[in-house]
Design a protein around this motif. Structure first.
Motif, PDB file in Angstrom:
ATOM      1  N   ARG A  81      44.720   3.474 -14.524  1.00 31.05           N
ATOM      2  CA  ARG A  81      43.327   3.080 -14.347  1.00 31.05           C
ATOM      3  C   ARG A  81      43.041   2.697 -12.896  1.00 31.05           C
ATOM      4  NH1 ARG A  81      38.966   2.479 -13.320  1.00 31.05           N
ATOM      5  NH2 ARG A  81      37.277   1.373 -14.364  1.00 31.05           N
ATOM      6  N   ILE A  82      44.004   2.069 -12.235  1.00 29.71           N
ATOM      7  CA  ILE A  82      43.775   1.486 -10.918  1.00 29.71           C
ATOM      8  C   ILE A  82      44.265   2.366  -9.774  1.00 29.71           C
ATOM      9  CG2 ILE A  82      44.343  -0.473  -9.425  1.00 29.71           C
ATOM     10  CD1 ILE A  82      42.410  -1.162 -11.681  1.00 29.71           C
ATOM     11  N   LEU A  83      45.452   2.925  -9.902  1.00 33.61           N
ATOM     12  CA  LEU A  83      46.141   3.471  -8.735  1.00 33.61           C
ATOM     13  C   LEU A  83      45.595   4.777  -8.172  1.00 33.61           C
ATOM     14  CD1 LEU A  83      49.854   2.575  -9.542  1.00 33.61           C
ATOM     15  CD2 LEU A  83      48.190   1.344  -8.132  1.00 33.61           C
ATOM     16  N   PRO A  84      45.193   5.780  -8.988  1.00 34.65           N
ATOM     17  CA  PRO A  84      44.776   7.047  -8.361  1.00 34.65           C
ATOM     18  C   PRO A  84      43.637   6.896  -7.358  1.00 34.65           C
ATOM     19  CG  PRO A  84      45.198   7.376 -10.700  1.00 34.65           C
ATOM     20  CD  PRO A  84      45.261   5.903 -10.466  1.00 34.65           C
ATOM     21  N   ALA A  85      42.544   6.273  -7.756  1.00 37.76           N
ATOM     22  CA  ALA A  85      41.418   6.111  -6.834  1.00 37.76           C
ATOM     23  C   ALA A  85      41.789   5.202  -5.667  1.00 37.76           C
ATOM     24  CB  ALA A  85      40.210   5.550  -7.582  1.00 37.76           C
ATOM     25  N   PHE A  86      42.550   4.163  -5.938  1.00 29.52           N
ATOM     26  CA  PHE A  86      42.984   3.249  -4.884  1.00 29.52           C
ATOM     27  C   PHE A  86      43.838   3.973  -3.852  1.00 29.52           C
ATOM     28  CE2 PHE A  86      46.259   0.187  -3.385  1.00 29.52           C
ATOM     29  CZ  PHE A  86      45.434  -0.657  -2.661  1.00 29.52           C
ATOM     30  N   HIS A 130      38.377  -5.731   1.398  1.00 30.83           N
ATOM     31  CA  HIS A 130      37.863  -6.032   0.055  1.00 30.83           C
ATOM     32  C   HIS A 130      38.873  -5.683  -1.027  1.00 30.83           C
ATOM     33  CE1 HIS A 130      36.669  -1.924   1.089  1.00 30.83           C
ATOM     34  NE2 HIS A 130      36.498  -1.637  -0.187  1.00 30.83           N
ATOM     35  N   ALA A 131      39.992  -5.055  -0.644  1.00 29.47           N
ATOM     36  CA  ALA A 131      41.064  -4.822  -1.610  1.00 29.47           C
ATOM     37  C   ALA A 131      41.732  -6.125  -2.042  1.00 29.47           C
ATOM     38  CB  ALA A 131      42.105  -3.879  -1.018  1.00 29.47           C
ATOM     39  N   TRP A 132      41.362  -7.238  -1.420  1.00 29.86           N
ATOM     40  CA  TRP A 132      41.938  -8.535  -1.825  1.00 29.86           C
ATOM     41  C   TRP A 132      41.700  -8.806  -3.309  1.00 29.86           C
ATOM     42  CZ3 TRP A 132      39.497 -12.675  -4.077  1.00 29.86           C
ATOM     43  CH2 TRP A 132      38.101 -12.669  -4.082  1.00 29.86           C
ATOM     44  N   SER A 133      40.525  -8.436  -3.812  1.00 32.82           N
ATOM     45  CA  SER A 133      40.220  -8.732  -5.218  1.00 32.82           C
ATOM     46  C   SER A 133      41.060  -7.871  -6.169  1.00 32.82           C
ATOM     47  CB  SER A 133      38.728  -8.537  -5.502  1.00 32.82           C
ATOM     48  OG  SER A 133      38.346  -7.183  -5.322  1.00 32.82           O
ATOM     49  N   LEU A 134      41.431  -6.657  -5.721  1.00 36.12           N
ATOM     50  CA  LEU A 134      42.333  -5.835  -6.532  1.00 36.12           C
ATOM     51  C   LEU A 134      43.706  -6.497  -6.619  1.00 36.12           C
ATOM     52  CD1 LEU A 134      40.079  -3.706  -5.730  1.00 36.12           C
ATOM     53  CD2 LEU A 134      41.882  -2.005  -5.936  1.00 36.12           C
ATOM     54  N   CYS A 135      44.122  -7.142  -5.534  1.00 35.30           N
ATOM     55  CA  CYS A 135      45.403  -7.853  -5.564  1.00 35.30           C
ATOM     56  C   CYS A 135      45.369  -8.963  -6.609  1.00 35.30           C
ATOM     57  CB  CYS A 135      45.711  -8.437  -4.187  1.00 35.30           C
ATOM     58  SG  CYS A 135      45.860  -7.224  -2.868  1.00 35.30           S
ATOM     59  N   TYR A 299      34.062   0.797 -10.217  1.00 34.48           N
ATOM     60  CA  TYR A 299      35.348   0.667  -9.522  1.00 34.48           C
ATOM     61  C   TYR A 299      35.399   1.597  -8.309  1.00 34.48           C
ATOM     62  CZ  TYR A 299      40.386   0.860  -8.654  1.00 34.48           C
ATOM     63  OH  TYR A 299      41.626   0.823  -8.055  1.00 34.48           O
ATOM     64  N   SER A 300      35.003   2.842  -8.489  1.00 38.07           N
ATOM     65  CA  SER A 300      34.989   3.780  -7.369  1.00 38.07           C
ATOM     66  C   SER A 300      33.993   3.357  -6.292  1.00 38.07           C
ATOM     67  CB  SER A 300      34.665   5.195  -7.866  1.00 38.07           C
ATOM     68  OG  SER A 300      35.742   5.729  -8.602  1.00 38.07           O
ATOM     69  N   VAL A 346      38.560  12.002  -8.891  1.00 37.26           N
ATOM     70  CA  VAL A 346      39.866  11.325  -8.887  1.00 37.26           C
ATOM     71  C   VAL A 346      40.021  10.403 -10.088  1.00 37.26           C
ATOM     72  CG1 VAL A 346      41.414   9.792  -7.608  1.00 37.26           C
ATOM     73  CG2 VAL A 346      39.958  11.428  -6.371  1.00 37.26           C
ATOM     74  N   GLU A 347      39.090   9.476 -10.249  1.00 38.16           N
ATOM     75  CA  GLU A 347      39.251   8.452 -11.285  1.00 38.16           C
ATOM     76  C   GLU A 347      39.260   9.047 -12.685  1.00 38.16           C
ATOM     77  OE1 GLU A 347      37.218   4.179 -12.628  1.00 38.16           O
ATOM     78  OE2 GLU A 347      36.329   5.362 -10.999  1.00 38.16           O
TER      79      GLU A 347
END
Length: 370
Positions: A81-86, A130-135, A299-300, A346-347
């Motif tokens: 769910r998370i990694l491909p688009a990220f 802004h990837a901080w929130s994904l962490c 998410y995208s 991608v997603e």
């Protein structure tokens, strides 16, 4: 859980709000619209409450039925769910520095290990920050299933409530202590972002509010139904509590706001999420056109919106005769187009591939039995 119009509405408001806030990167929307974007950072907290509620409901429902916790299956689904688009967005940031909204980018291992929010040098490396929130979300995905499994082996409402109170009070004390320490020393860096706003242990209130809602829904369905029947008072209470939190956050980096503002804000958003799950409530049945699509691609959009804004600001806006708020439709069109491309190219293919691969048994599945 079936799609609920109310939750889609909250998710769509959250993503639009975050993007409006980040419009400061391209000059903002102008002084007349500052009120609309000022508190847009709170959209992330809406996402935290929604994530805690949805993931918490998914895991706790199975545990409540006595099913073993399939950790590998859970992590497998979350990864797809998370990694491909990220990964695609991160590759763009690494390979094409000209597209970054800021020159400096943290080392790739910090993104890959989801430790960006713990070690970022915000003064030098603000690109893709802004990837901080994904962490924070990834840390939640990693540890919450184990905590839920441990707590439900011998369910105890008193123990669960005690843990929640401890986390809230501990968060208040920790943020206040770190704020007072840094205010006294005044280190030569953006310590508010690095020490208070980004670290996972400082931002548990929203996730906790969502998990508490999930526990209430799974373990106290009668009380949950009675609360849903009062969705209108809950909506009004949620708005009032959130407004109080925003009043405290007039000084966004102040002591009082960062000590008690976060749990207050999460409580307000939690009440709104609860109200939005009530099909008979006006918030729960409010199907605004377009919100379902925005929620689906949120998410995208979150991952890519700064890239799109920067591209327009650098190469399109200078060639146009408009300035300020008149450029907003151009920015909006670019953000939606890039986000939609990431979602559909991608997603969604990643999720379809996950579905095909999930039909095959995972070797050596890691399972925790009750």
């Amino acid at each position: 859980m079936p799609r609920l119009p109310g939750l889609d509405l909250l998710r769509s408001i959250a993503i639009v709000w975050v993007m409006l806030f980040h419009s400061f990167l391209v000059g903002g929307l102008g002084p007349g619209f500052e009120w609309l974007a000022r508190f847009g950072w709170a959209g992330v907290d809406v996402f935290f409450v929604l994530s805690g509620f949805l993931i918490g409901s998914q895991l706790l429902r199975g545990l409540q039925r006595g099913e073993p916790l399939q950790l590998r299956d859970f992590y497998w689904r979350r990864a797809w769910r998370i990694l491909p688009a990220f990964a695609v967005v991160l590759a763009v940031y690494v390979a094409f520095p000209v597209l970054r909204e800021a020159p400096g980018l943290e080392a790739g291992w910090q993104f890959a290990s989801f430790t960006l929010n713990l070690f970022i040098d915000y003064g030098r490396n603000q690109a893709f920050s802004h990837a901080w929130s994904l962490c924070v979300e990834e840390h939640f995905y990693l540890f919450f299933p184990l905590l839920a499994w441990a707590l439900t082996r011998r369910p105890s409402a008193a123990r669960f409530i005690g843990l929640c109170v401890l986390l809230v009070l501990g968060g208040i004390a920790l943020r206040a202590g770190v704020w007072l320490h840094n205010e006294a020393l005044q280190p030569p860096r953006n310590w508010f972002i690095e020490d208070i706003y980004y670290p996972t242990w400082m931002r548990l209130d929203g996730l906790l509010a969502g998990v508490m809602l999930a526990a209430l829904r799974v373990y106290r369905p009668g009380l949950w139904a009675r609360l849903q029947a009062r969705s209108t008072p809950l909506t009004l209470a949620g708005l009032a509590i959130a407004a109080l939190a925003f009043w405290l956050f007039r000084d966004r980096t102040g002591l009082v706001a960062n000590a008690v503002g976060w749990p207050l804000l999460s409580l307000g958003f939690g009440l709104l999420v609860l109200a939005a799950t009530a099909p008979q409530g006006w918030l729960g049945r409010l199907a605004v056109p377009g919100t379902g699509w925005l929620a689906a691609v949120s998410y995208s959009l979150y991952l890519s919106h700064k890239l799109a804004m920067h591209a327009v600001h650098s190469w399109v806006a200078p060639a146009l005769p408009w300035q300020g708020p008149a450029l907003f439709p151009v920015y909006a069109a670019a953000v939606l187009a890039v986000g939609a491309a990431l979602h559909y190219l991608v997603e969604r293919p990643g999720l379809r591939l996950r579905g095909r691969l999930s039909r095959r048994p995972l070797p050596g599945a890691l399972t925790l039995a009750r």
